[in-house]
Scaffold this motif. Structure first.
Motif, mmCIF file in Angstrom:
data_model
loop_
_atom_site.group_PDB
_atom_site.id
_atom_site.type_symbol
_atom_site.label_atom_id
_atom_site.label_comp_id
_atom_site.label_asym_id
_atom_site.label_seq_id
_atom_site.Cartn_x
_atom_site.Cartn_y
_atom_site.Cartn_z
ATOM 1 N N GLU A 137 -6.237 -30.626 -57.694
ATOM 2 C CA GLU A 137 -6.501 -29.188 -57.765
ATOM 3 C C GLU A 137 -8.001 -29.036 -57.949
ATOM 4 N N LEU A 138 -8.719 -28.689 -56.884
ATOM 5 C CA LEU A 138 -10.186 -28.658 -56.902
ATOM 6 C C LEU A 138 -10.700 -27.232 -56.865
ATOM 7 N N GLY A 139 -11.400 -26.835 -57.916
ATOM 8 C CA GLY A 139 -12.001 -25.514 -57.991
ATOM 9 C C GLY A 139 -13.506 -25.616 -58.129
ATOM 10 N N ILE A 140 -14.212 -24.662 -57.545
ATOM 11 C CA ILE A 140 -15.672 -24.629 -57.619
ATOM 12 C C ILE A 140 -16.102 -23.277 -58.152
ATOM 13 N N VAL A 141 -16.959 -23.285 -59.169
ATOM 14 C CA VAL A 141 -17.494 -22.051 -59.733
ATOM 15 C C VAL A 141 -18.786 -21.713 -58.994
ATOM 16 N N PRO A 142 -18.803 -20.623 -58.207
ATOM 17 C CA PRO A 142 -20.003 -20.284 -57.432
ATOM 18 C C PRO A 142 -21.167 -19.874 -58.332
ATOM 19 N N PHE A 143 -22.379 -20.066 -57.818
ATOM 20 C CA PHE A 143 -23.560 -19.584 -58.534
ATOM 21 C C PHE A 143 -23.443 -18.091 -58.832
ATOM 22 N N ALA A 144 -22.858 -17.356 -57.887
ATOM 23 C CA ALA A 144 -22.802 -15.898 -57.997
ATOM 24 C C ALA A 144 -21.650 -15.407 -58.867
ATOM 25 N N ALA A 145 -20.832 -16.311 -59.363
ATOM 26 C CA ALA A 145 -19.667 -15.896 -60.147
ATOM 27 C C ALA A 145 -20.084 -15.313 -61.490
ATOM 28 N N SER A 146 -19.316 -14.346 -61.955
ATOM 29 C CA SER A 146 -19.505 -13.811 -63.305
ATOM 30 C C SER A 146 -18.865 -14.792 -64.283
ATOM 31 N N LEU A 147 -19.659 -15.287 -65.240
ATOM 32 C CA LEU A 147 -19.195 -16.332 -66.148
ATOM 33 C C LEU A 147 -18.865 -15.760 -67.518
ATOM 34 N N LYS A 148 -17.722 -16.155 -68.046
ATOM 35 C CA LYS A 148 -17.351 -15.746 -69.402
ATOM 36 C C LYS A 148 -17.913 -16.699 -70.450
ATOM 37 N N ILE A 149 -18.379 -17.864 -69.981
ATOM 38 C CA ILE A 149 -19.018 -18.840 -70.860
ATOM 39 C C ILE A 149 -19.974 -19.652 -70.003
ATOM 40 N N TYR A 150 -21.071 -20.099 -70.600
ATOM 41 C CA TYR A 150 -22.057 -20.847 -69.814
ATOM 42 C C TYR A 150 -21.507 -22.227 -69.431
ATOM 43 N N PRO A 151 -21.958 -22.785 -68.299
ATOM 44 C CA PRO A 151 -21.454 -24.088 -67.836
ATOM 45 C C PRO A 151 -22.144 -25.229 -68.573
ATOM 46 N N GLY A 152 -21.631 -25.595 -69.734
ATOM 47 C CA GLY A 152 -22.252 -26.619 -70.570
ATOM 48 C C GLY A 152 -21.916 -28.026 -70.096
ATOM 49 N N ASN A 153 -21.966 -28.971 -71.035
ATOM 50 C CA ASN A 153 -21.788 -30.387 -70.715
ATOM 51 C C ASN A 153 -20.504 -30.679 -69.940
#
Length: 288
Positions: free
Chosen positions: A211-227
């Protein structure tokens, strides 16, 4: 409570306190730091004794054995080693792990992987190891070895990583992989290698185990993409940082990382939308 740097330092200081107790209770009377260093021999100084006792340096297992014997408490070695292994099992420094190269690290992860039926991954800047091509993995290992200044066993490490990918084709396994779009674009390798890697991503998207998902640069984030982190079933989380890997297995910590992954996943795209992001990254490479 998350086992992190504060917990690690507290555990190291507790070990130092125990070392000091042994020095103070020698059968023939208390030793000074300088006297103990002299008994311990080459490589030992009063300063090193002080650093170990105050939790500013981590002892090697053999150093603990020498300390126990020099202070007249050889029976204490087992307890000292147990304390050391207790906190090292959670925070595994790259310096120590890579003393013999990358392959032993890959073998340790493979053992965890073989036990897991569901592997849940968040990657913020690299293609996950489970999906890497040999060429891409080779460049990642080489750059990490350069940083840590560790022995080079790149080809053995690459083979170990690629063998682990056999799990992708085994029924009954599930790989829930979410990554930031940055992973598609990070030039940690030549453009031609990254292009082949992106083609590989497209090919695994059709597997029923992935199950492969990609978070786009333009996506609205509910939390920052940490480690980046990897969850093995619901029993262990491995988190990677510059200085070390954290192997975390307490219930509250696993629950926290599970929430983080699900929160990031809400911003991800799948299927055709994910493929469009891969294609866009490929076109950007080909335009250079």
């Amino acid at each position: 409570m998350r086992f992190g740097e504060t917990d690690y330092q507290q555990a190291r200081e507790a070990l130092g306190t125990r070392l000091r107790e042994l020095r103070f209770t020698c059968p023939d009377g208390r030793l000074t730091g300088a006297q103990l260093a002299e008994l311990l021999g080459p490589g030992w100084t009063k300063s090193k004794v002080s650093k170990l006792e105050n939790g500013r340096q981590t002892a090697e297992a053999e150093e603990l054995r020498d300390w126990a014997e020099a202070t007249g408490h050889p029976e204490a070695y087992g307890g000292l080693l147990a304390q050391l292994r207790g906190f090292e099992s959670h925070i595994r420094s790259w310096r120590r792990q890579l003393a013999s190269g990358h392959k032993p690290v890959q073998d340790a992860i493979t053992a965890e992987h073989d036990r897991a039926r569901v592997l849940t991954i968040w990657e913020n800047n690299l293609i996950p190891g489970m999906l890497q091509t040999a060429d891409y993995a080779r460049h990642v290992f080489t750059r990490h070895a350069n940083l840590i200044q560790s022995p080079r066993d790149t080809e053995d490490a690459v083979r170990a990583r690629i063998r682990r990918q056999e799990g992708l084709y085994q029924p009954g396994r599930t790989y829930r992989i979410t990554m930031w779009e940055a992973a598609l674009r990070s030039l940690v390798c030549p453009p031609s290698v990254l292009a082949a890697q992106l083609d590989r991503l497209s090919s695994v998207m059709g597997l029923d185990t992935v199950e492969l998902g990609i978070v786009p640069f333009a996506a609205s984030l509910k939390i920052y993409p940490g480690n980046s982190f990897w969850m093995y079933d619901d029993r262990r989380v491995v988190v990677e940082d510059w200085h070390a890997e954290l192997w975390l297995d307490d219930t509250d910590t696993i629950a926290t990382y599970t929430r983080v992954w699900h929160t990031l996943r809400e911003s991800a795209v799948y299927g055709a939308d994910a493929q469009n992001l891969i294609n866009t990254a490929l076109r950007a490479l080909n335009s250079h």
